[in-house]
Motif scaffolding. Structure first.
Motif, PDB file in Angstrom:
ATOM      1  N   GLY A 118       0.868  -1.112   0.248  1.00 28.35           N
ATOM      2  CA  GLY A 118      -0.045  -0.027   0.076  1.00 28.35           C
ATOM      3  C   GLY A 118       1.066   1.435   0.030  1.00 28.35           C
ATOM      4  N   SER A 119       1.909   1.171   0.169  1.00 27.28           N
ATOM      5  CA  SER A 119       3.002   2.534   0.211  1.00 27.28           C
ATOM      6  C   SER A 119       3.377   2.820  -1.394  1.00 27.28           C
ATOM      7  CB  SER A 119       4.274   1.992   0.854  1.00 27.28           C
ATOM      8  OG  SER A 119       4.947   1.311   0.455  1.00 27.28           O
ATOM      9  N   TYR A 120       4.011   3.772  -1.572  1.00 31.23           N
ATOM     10  CA  TYR A 120       4.560   4.024  -2.812  1.00 31.23           C
ATOM     11  C   TYR A 120       5.841   4.765  -2.755  1.00 31.23           C
ATOM     12  CZ  TYR A 120       2.875   8.717  -1.728  1.00 31.23           C
ATOM     13  OH  TYR A 120       2.893   9.981  -0.973  1.00 31.23           O
ATOM     14  N   HIS A 121       6.568   5.011  -4.068  1.00 26.39           N
ATOM     15  CA  HIS A 121       7.710   5.657  -4.041  1.00 26.39           C
ATOM     16  C   HIS A 121       7.411   6.585  -5.481  1.00 26.39           C
ATOM     17  CE1 HIS A 121       9.909   3.337  -1.108  1.00 26.39           C
ATOM     18  NE2 HIS A 121       9.326   2.187  -1.511  1.00 26.39           N
ATOM     19  N   ALA A 122       7.814   7.815  -5.244  1.00 19.77           N
ATOM     20  CA  ALA A 122       7.387   8.700  -6.434  1.00 19.77           C
ATOM     21  C   ALA A 122       8.815   9.521  -6.900  1.00 19.77           C
ATOM     22  CB  ALA A 122       6.484   9.798  -6.111  1.00 19.77           C
ATOM     23  N   HIS A 123       8.956   9.427  -8.122  1.00 17.15           N
ATOM     24  CA  HIS A 123      10.358   9.982  -8.877  1.00 17.15           C
ATOM     25  C   HIS A 123       9.597  11.000  -9.760  1.00 17.15           C
ATOM     26  CE1 HIS A 123      14.052  10.564 -10.740  1.00 17.15           C
ATOM     27  NE2 HIS A 123      13.460  10.376 -11.970  1.00 17.15           N
ATOM     28  N   ARG A 124      10.308  12.513  -9.465  1.00 17.60           N
ATOM     29  CA  ARG A 124      10.088  13.563 -10.313  1.00 17.60           C
ATOM     30  C   ARG A 124      11.030  13.563 -11.333  1.00 17.60           C
ATOM     31  NH1 ARG A 124       8.953  17.179  -4.848  1.00 17.60           N
ATOM     32  NH2 ARG A 124       6.665  16.529  -4.532  1.00 17.60           N
ATOM     33  N   LYS A 125      10.592  13.478 -12.643  1.00 16.71           N
ATOM     34  CA  LYS A 125      11.414  13.917 -13.787  1.00 16.71           C
ATOM     35  C   LYS A 125      12.672  14.691 -13.601  1.00 16.71           C
ATOM     36  CE  LYS A 125      11.590  13.629 -18.847  1.00 16.71           C
ATOM     37  NZ  LYS A 125      10.590  13.784 -19.982  1.00 16.71           N
ATOM     38  N   LEU A 126      13.933  14.353 -13.578  1.00 19.91           N
ATOM     39  CA  LEU A 126      15.037  15.344 -13.432  1.00 19.91           C
ATOM     40  C   LEU A 126      15.323  16.252 -14.584  1.00 19.91           C
ATOM     41  CD1 LEU A 126      17.727  12.417 -12.083  1.00 19.91           C
ATOM     42  CD2 LEU A 126      16.116  14.078 -11.023  1.00 19.91           C
ATOM     43  N   HIS A 127      14.634  15.950 -15.747  1.00 20.56           N
ATOM     44  CA  HIS A 127      14.841  16.747 -16.870  1.00 20.56           C
ATOM     45  C   HIS A 127      13.438  16.975 -17.832  1.00 20.56           C
ATOM     46  CE1 HIS A 127      19.179  16.005 -16.091  1.00 20.56           C
ATOM     47  NE2 HIS A 127      18.896  14.837 -16.000  1.00 20.56           N
ATOM     48  N   ALA A 128      12.677  17.710 -16.793  1.00 20.83           N
ATOM     49  CA  ALA A 128      11.137  17.931 -17.685  1.00 20.83           C
ATOM     50  C   ALA A 128      11.296  18.996 -18.527  1.00 20.83           C
ATOM     51  CB  ALA A 128      10.336  18.048 -16.378  1.00 20.83           C
ATOM     52  N   PHE A 129      10.796  18.800 -19.909  1.00 25.74           N
ATOM     53  CA  PHE A 129      10.661  19.918 -20.720  1.00 25.74           C
ATOM     54  C   PHE A 129       9.198  19.733 -21.211  1.00 25.74           C
ATOM     55  CE2 PHE A 129      11.868  15.721 -22.736  1.00 25.74           C
ATOM     56  CZ  PHE A 129      11.038  15.444 -23.730  1.00 25.74           C
ATOM     57  N   ALA A 320      17.566  23.262 -23.636  1.00 28.46           N
ATOM     58  CA  ALA A 320      18.610  21.947 -24.280  1.00 28.46           C
ATOM     59  C   ALA A 320      17.797  21.275 -25.065  1.00 28.46           C
ATOM     60  CB  ALA A 320      19.053  21.157 -23.014  1.00 28.46           C
ATOM     61  N   ARG A 321      16.490  20.924 -24.854  1.00 22.48           N
ATOM     62  CA  ARG A 321      15.844  19.973 -25.491  1.00 22.48           C
ATOM     63  C   ARG A 321      15.238  20.636 -27.059  1.00 22.48           C
ATOM     64  NH1 ARG A 321      12.987  17.849 -28.543  1.00 22.48           N
ATOM     65  NH2 ARG A 321      11.444  16.118 -28.392  1.00 22.48           N
ATOM     66  N   PHE A 322      14.946  21.862 -27.012  1.00 16.21           N
ATOM     67  CA  PHE A 322      14.441  22.585 -28.104  1.00 16.21           C
ATOM     68  C   PHE A 322      15.300  23.573 -29.083  1.00 16.21           C
ATOM     69  CE2 PHE A 322      10.730  21.342 -25.486  1.00 16.21           C
ATOM     70  CZ  PHE A 322      10.204  20.428 -26.459  1.00 16.21           C
TER      71      PHE A 322
END
Length: 334
Positions: A118-129, A320-322
């Motif tokens: 029932g627990s969770y682990h959340a990862h936030r995108k390090l390079h969000a564009f 960097a992406r665009f």
């Protein structure tokens, strides 16, 4: 890095599916169907694509207010409540992506591993564009599982930077969840990915050979195989690559869901132009003596301080992406 695992093998699966933009109810129905299939097959770790709950490439066209309305707080997310309940019911780790609204109001591209307890682990995108309203995460995500293996998460472009995968490995990951929305993008790199015509996807039933060739070609599987196997091989870990498939706003995702072993070998994959799930039993005994894992023990950290030094040409993720300008060392005047 974990040296001993409680189990010698574990059943895993990855899903590719075509989400509907902002249609959480539809996307969750598709996910629930695959969770049921995975449970019937004895799968213990199941990975869905990046932002699969909310939809992906329509987001750049939304206003900040519309993005905020689509976001959910991880702790109270109605969408994740369903996934968390199914993870507990089926005693499975289920990874799913959405847009997160943090307690401080910031917005993130987040991937959540819902655990059997029932627990969770959340990862936030390090390079969000994806949108100017998105913030970038500032930490790596590696956690224990009930099966004695450690799992890490890196979202899409996070995986393209070799430092991120190495850091995740050094933090103990044996298995990397690598959710994506990729393939068929318009890369400004001359020999990078190029768009796949929307009409080819729309006519996929009649033009099966053509779309299969496109999905297996240089804008799909061919591009992935230029770099993803090396992430697995050089770090001695398994990679679960999940991805969107089909029309996504003005682009066509190529699916190519696959599972790679610590030698960078593909042990299960698909290039079908449709929603699909592929599974594989991971032989965890491969990790300790894999080439990449052995090479890590020969590291000389005292030589690598340059990896944490700014060089002066770093850019934010969106630029960097665009940006059409040249970047990196080659662009500097000598």
């Amino acid at each position: 890095m974990s040296e001993v695992t409680a189990v010698k093998s574990i059943k895993t699966a990855v899903v590719q599916f075509q989400h509907q933009a902002s249609n959480k109810a539809y996307n969750l129905l598709i996910m629930e169907k695959y969770i049921e299939q995975a449970a019937a097959q004895g799968v213990k770790i199941l990975a869905f694509p990046e932002m699969c709950i909310t939809g992906y490439w329509h987001v750049p066209g939304l206003s900040a207010e519309e993005v905020n309305a689509l976001a959910e707080a991880v702790e109270t997310s109605p969408s994740l409540a369903l996934i968390r309940a199914l993870a507990a019911k089926n005693q499975m780790l289920i990874g799913a992506g959405l847009i997160e609204r943090a307690t401080d109001g910031r917005i993130y591209n987040t991937y959540v591993a819902c655990m059997p307890d029932g627990s969770y682990h959340a990862h936030r995108k390090l390079h969000a564009f994806e949108h100017p309203a998105f913030s970038c995460g500032d930490g790596f995500t590696v956690f224990d599982t009930p099966w004695g293996v450690k799992v890490g998460i890196l979202i899409c472009w996070d995986n393209n930077l070799v430092e991120n995968v190495r850091a995740t490995t050094l933090l103990g990951a044996d298995i990397l969840l690598a959710p994506h929305q990729t393939g068929g993008t318009h890369s400004r790199s001359p020999h990078g990915m190029k768009p796949i015509p929307l009409e080819l996807w729309e006519q996929r039933a009649q033009r099966k050979e053509e779309i299969t060739a496109a999905f297996k070609g240089e804008s799909g599987r061919g591009w992935i195989l230029r770099w993803l196997p090396s992430r697995a091989h050089d770090n001695g870990l398994f990679i679960l690559f999940s991805n969107g498939v089909g029309a996504d706003a003005d682009e066509v995702r190529t699916g190519n869901a696959m599972i790679l072993d610590p030698y960078g070998r593909i042990i299960s994959e698909t290039w079908v132009a449709a929603d699909a799930m592929v599974s594989a039993e991971l032989d965890l005994t491969l990790i300790p003596l894999s080439s990449g894992r052995r090479w890590i023990y020969g590291r000389r950290p005292e030589l690598y301080s340059i990896l944490t030094e700014r060089q002066g040409y770093e850019r934010d993720a969106i630029t960097a992406r665009f940006s059409e300008e040249a970047t990196g060392p080659a662009s500097r005047k000598v």
